[in-house]
Scaffold this motif. Sequence first.
Motif, mmCIF file in Angstrom:
data_model
loop_
_atom_site.group_PDB
_atom_site.id
_atom_site.type_symbol
_atom_site.label_atom_id
_atom_site.label_comp_id
_atom_site.label_asym_id
_atom_site.label_seq_id
_atom_site.Cartn_x
_atom_site.Cartn_y
_atom_site.Cartn_z
ATOM 1 N N LYS A 41 66.904 -41.213 24.422
ATOM 2 C CA LYS A 41 67.337 -40.220 25.399
ATOM 3 C C LYS A 41 68.086 -39.066 24.721
ATOM 4 O O LYS A 41 67.881 -37.898 25.061
ATOM 5 C CB LYS A 41 68.223 -40.879 26.450
ATOM 6 C CG LYS A 41 68.873 -39.912 27.441
ATOM 7 C CD LYS A 41 69.845 -40.616 28.351
ATOM 8 C CE LYS A 41 71.096 -41.050 27.629
ATOM 9 N NZ LYS A 41 71.989 -39.915 27.249
ATOM 10 N N GLU A 42 68.948 -39.403 23.762
ATOM 11 C CA GLU A 42 69.706 -38.365 23.056
ATOM 12 C C GLU A 42 68.766 -37.382 22.363
ATOM 13 O O GLU A 42 69.013 -36.164 22.354
ATOM 14 C CB GLU A 42 70.630 -39.013 22.026
ATOM 15 C CG GLU A 42 71.778 -39.818 22.605
ATOM 16 C CD GLU A 42 72.836 -38.951 23.243
ATOM 17 O OE1 GLU A 42 73.007 -37.796 22.803
ATOM 18 O OE2 GLU A 42 73.491 -39.421 24.193
ATOM 19 N N ILE A 43 67.694 -37.902 21.783
ATOM 20 C CA ILE A 43 66.741 -37.035 21.079
ATOM 21 C C ILE A 43 65.948 -36.200 22.072
ATOM 22 O O ILE A 43 65.731 -34.993 21.876
ATOM 23 C CB ILE A 43 65.799 -37.893 20.209
ATOM 24 C CG1 ILE A 43 66.604 -38.566 19.093
ATOM 25 C CG2 ILE A 43 64.667 -37.052 19.623
ATOM 26 C CD1 ILE A 43 65.813 -39.533 18.259
ATOM 27 N N ALA A 44 65.505 -36.825 23.174
ATOM 28 C CA ALA A 44 64.727 -36.107 24.182
ATOM 29 C C ALA A 44 65.540 -34.976 24.809
ATOM 30 O O ALA A 44 64.994 -33.908 25.121
ATOM 31 C CB ALA A 44 64.247 -37.074 25.255
ATOM 32 N N GLU A 45 66.836 -35.197 24.976
ATOM 33 C CA GLU A 45 67.684 -34.172 25.566
ATOM 34 C C GLU A 45 67.889 -32.976 24.649
ATOM 35 O O GLU A 45 68.330 -31.912 25.095
ATOM 36 C CB GLU A 45 69.041 -34.773 25.952
ATOM 37 C CG GLU A 45 68.960 -35.698 27.166
ATOM 38 C CD GLU A 45 70.299 -36.316 27.530
ATOM 39 O OE1 GLU A 45 70.397 -36.881 28.628
ATOM 40 O OE2 GLU A 45 71.242 -36.236 26.703
#
Length: 263
Positions: free
Chosen positions: A168-172
């Motif tokens: 999620k951190e990367i996608a954000e």
Amino acid sequence: MVDTTGQINLRAENVERIVKGFALQQYKFKSLLMVQKSSSWQETYYQETAADLSGGAGSAVKGVPRLANFPYGEVSWQKLSSYLVKHGMEGVISWEDAISNNIDVIARTLLRIARAVAKSVDDDIWAVISESQSASSINSVAIAAGKEWDSAIIANRDPIQDILNAKKEIAEENYDIDNGNGFILLNPKDYANLLGNANVRNAGQFYTDSVTKNGTVGRLLGLTVKVSNSVTADYALVGIAKECATWKEAVVLTVKTIEEPGI
């Protein structure tokens, strides 16, 4: 001690010159990076801001009035530099050992030296892409005390959600972590805790096995799983191969034997 006929110290012994029993770790982090040739001591590059452009306050991209000017968007870059470093090792073998030892000392020395250099490279790659495990430098997911993958309370272990939080951190940050190039790096200890988790063992959709290659041991949640002692214990790193970093190299790993006749 004096021996007589038939005693063990007089019996011929056949020793294989190839040493058995070595289960040498594979060090293959370079396969995760974009590898480019370098011919300069200093490498300068530009890092582009990942955030999407916006029109700013009062100038939204959506809803531009008729005949009005479009909102202005400006891409930003940061100029950065790095310097080449040398990884190397050498060993010295006497002529007597080379021709008379029970073990092929030249072959074994060359192999172990090459492994040492490869591990040094992987240690360096891990330190850079993990920012030396600095939570303030990279997007990180903190696991609360008592929620570790080896927590004494089994019900508190939830590595699947932890990995999803990392994705999620990367996608954000507007990167496509599900493009097939996503990976997770683990220490052998944490890999054992991960595969030993009941959620992973009992749910086939989470984990798929594959042929071991370049340190790859399988895929989990769409991520290639790589295990290495270069990874710091109690840390896991999720990234996108070929996008997370670039490896600039002046010379590829080379192993050479230099003979000095008569010595």
